[in-house]
Design a protein around this motif. Structure first.
Motif, short mmCIF file in Angstrom:
data_model
loop_
_atom_site.label_atom_id
_atom_site.label_comp_id
_atom_site.label_asym_id
_atom_site.label_seq_id
_atom_site.Cartn_x
_atom_site.Cartn_y
_atom_site.Cartn_z
N LEU A 198 38.39 11.90 29.46
CA LEU A 198 37.14 12.59 29.19
C LEU A 198 37.32 13.63 28.08
O LEU A 198 36.48 13.74 27.18
N ALA B 66 41.82 10.56 34.29
CA ALA B 66 40.39 10.54 33.98
C ALA B 66 39.99 11.80 33.21
O ALA B 66 39.19 11.75 32.27
N ARG B 67 40.55 12.95 33.60
CA ARG B 67 40.25 14.19 32.88
C ARG B 67 40.72 14.13 31.44
O ARG B 67 40.05 14.58 30.52
N GLU B 68 41.92 13.56 31.24
CA GLU B 68 42.45 13.43 29.89
C GLU B 68 41.58 12.50 29.04
O GLU B 68 41.32 12.77 27.87
N GLY C 114 46.60 13.62 48.92
CA GLY C 114 45.93 14.66 48.15
C GLY C 114 46.87 15.73 47.64
O GLY C 114 46.65 16.31 46.57
N ASP D 240 47.63 15.10 41.22
CA ASP D 240 46.25 15.06 40.77
C ASP D 240 45.90 13.65 40.33
O ASP D 240 46.20 13.25 39.21
N ARG D 241 45.28 12.88 41.20
CA ARG D 241 44.97 11.50 40.88
C ARG D 241 43.87 11.37 39.85
O ARG D 241 43.63 10.29 39.34
N TRP D 242 43.20 12.46 39.52
CA TRP D 242 42.14 12.43 38.52
C TRP D 242 42.62 12.89 37.15
O TRP D 242 41.85 12.96 36.21
N GLN D 243 43.91 13.21 37.02
CA GLN D 243 44.41 13.74 35.75
C GLN D 243 44.14 12.79 34.59
O GLN D 243 43.71 13.21 33.53
#
Length: 83
Positions: A53, A49-51, A40, A44-47
């Protein structure tokens, strides 16, 4: 905590889930939890996905998963065939 020791208080459900996950991984619960924390903190493993979106919000363009996976499989098959 300068020596690296840390005590966490978890609710019963979280502690049960953590223990079950550690057991399934075949690791001591403390080592397993330390690995999760390190993962963690490593980024940022969600970066991505955020991009994606944000791009969807900007353009409204999306890709259907079945088509994308079919294209991916075809690409892999071509690469395997060329080796």
């Amino acid at each position: 905590m300068a020596d690296g020791d840390l005590t966490l208080k978890l609710d019963d459900e979280t502690a049960r889930r953590l223990q079950a996950a550690a057991d399934a991984a075949g690791r001591p619960v403390g080592d397993y939890a330390a690995g999760l924390i390190a993962e963690g903190l490593d980024g940022d493993r969600w970066q991505g996905a955020r991009e994606a979106l944000a791009e969807f919000d900007r353009t409204g363009e999306s890709f259907d998963a079945e088509t994308t996976m079919a294209e991916f499989r075809a690409s892999v098959a071509r690469r395997v065939a060329s080796d």
